[in-house]
Scaffold this motif. Sequence first.
Motif, mmCIF file in Angstrom:
data_model
loop_
_atom_site.group_PDB
_atom_site.id
_atom_site.type_symbol
_atom_site.label_atom_id
_atom_site.label_comp_id
_atom_site.label_asym_id
_atom_site.label_seq_id
_atom_site.Cartn_x
_atom_site.Cartn_y
_atom_site.Cartn_z
ATOM 1 N N VAL A 106 0.861 -1.187 0.000
ATOM 2 C CA VAL A 106 0.000 0.000 0.000
ATOM 3 C C VAL A 106 0.892 1.230 0.000
ATOM 4 O O VAL A 106 1.864 1.313 0.753
ATOM 5 N N GLU A 111 -2.796 7.246 -0.320
ATOM 6 C CA GLU A 111 -3.877 6.784 0.548
ATOM 7 C C GLU A 111 -3.720 7.408 1.936
ATOM 8 O O GLU A 111 -2.599 7.512 2.450
ATOM 9 N N ASN A 116 -6.097 3.177 6.049
ATOM 10 C CA ASN A 116 -5.118 2.104 5.871
ATOM 11 C C ASN A 116 -4.886 1.352 7.172
ATOM 12 O O ASN A 116 -4.741 0.122 7.181
ATOM 13 N N ARG A 119 -7.665 -1.074 7.638
ATOM 14 C CA ARG A 119 -7.527 -2.196 6.711
ATOM 15 C C ARG A 119 -6.587 -3.253 7.270
ATOM 16 O O ARG A 119 -6.899 -4.444 7.289
ATOM 17 N N TRP A 133 2.695 -5.286 5.983
ATOM 18 C CA TRP A 133 2.468 -4.139 5.092
ATOM 19 C C TRP A 133 3.768 -3.807 4.391
ATOM 20 O O TRP A 133 4.756 -3.484 5.024
#
Length: 465
Positions: A106, A111, A116, A119, A133
């Motif tokens: 990501v 974003e 995030n 998520r 991540w």
Amino acid sequence: MVKQIILNAFDMNSAMHNSHGLWKHPESKRHRQYKDLDYWIDLAKLLERGRFDAIFFADVLGVYDVYRNSKAPSIRDGLQVPLNDPALLVSAMASVTENLGFAVTVSTTYEPPFGNARRFSTLDHLTKGRVAWNVVTSYLPNAARNFGLTDMIKHDERYKIADEFLEVSYKLWESSWEEDAVVEDPQNQVLVKPEKVHEINHEGHYFQVEGPHLSEPSPQRTPVIYQAGTSEKGREFASKHAECVFVGGPTPERIRYYAEDIRERAAKHGRNPDHIKIFSFLSVIVAKTTEEAHQKYQEYMSHWSSDAAKAQFGASGYDISEYEELDPDEPFTYGKTTEGGHYKAASLTKDAAKQLTVGEALKRFDTPDKSLIVGNPEEVADAIQLQFEESGVDGFNLNHLVTPGDLESFIDLVIPILQERGLYKQFYKSGTLREKLFDYESGRLPSGHPASDYRLPENTNRRGR
């Protein structure tokens, strides 16, 4: 105990990944089936059978359009387009596995951190702590335009944004909820104690976030942090934040240089250098005999697309087509700097084993990376062991040219040999992804990592120590 290889399958929720033109291969299934959940479920089962530590999902937010100033070469050969969201695959793949980890890419550039954070907390809950991540800052000009910008944010500023993005994320994950906030007390009609859920009230240069975090603490709280980057800013960012770092280089010696540099920088940040795992890339074509492996290689090369490879190099910000009319014997150099991916650019200059000519640089795109290993199972295992020992890495991101056939061959033919040599695990360790990768007592980040600075005293107890 012999140091063992950590292995990630390098993939993408797309028609093709880094297998330029190989969608034409008769055994390629991914470009037809990547939209089918059963394809990913079967892949998860295959990787767990091979004792892979994780599947690493790369991602981009635009089309490669620097080469020939056009999107057509990328679209024509399916260069990471069409492309779907990788995060949406994780729950289904986790439901059929018990140990496989999931690293999801990501971008911090396009974003916001609040959404995030939720998520990844959600994924960490649903996977029982098996999520990571991969933090990227994005390098495609088309991505910038897709998010309303006329030009890309400059390379170094993207890392400044990323640094604050991580600060906000750590506050949400580590300090918003106390460990015992959820009490489930029907007698007093309290599910969650309000006094144990805190706003973060972040007021920064790039982000303003009140909070609190919407998700209760997940098994790892902060997911395992992955990062790739060999630029000066990239290595500095990785040394501060990353737990798993991907570095590239033309030789084991160059990879070792980057690894040692990142660990030295980590120590200056007050981190334990042993709390960082270093990965490099691995590409393999294996068959039962050397002859069969080389026949497979020649078959693959008959489908290879140099145009797609050149289009992907556009991530560097340089249009390699500008060199195609030059004298092939002229030294290869860049006449300007770009805001693209520095590691891509460096692969043809400072990270090359020698000064390349224009002709030599262009020839690089006619085949997969020269580090591709081709041979019978013993030969491939020998080459992997040599690279593992000489480079000093902790593991590899395994690329696969024809999917799922190349992964099946690797698991059936190479993994058993590495296991016999003690270089690869026979069984998974228990616990979260972080506990599998490191010798920690819990799934929480260790002290010394910058995220631990935001941890509430109530949240330390024995966790994260």
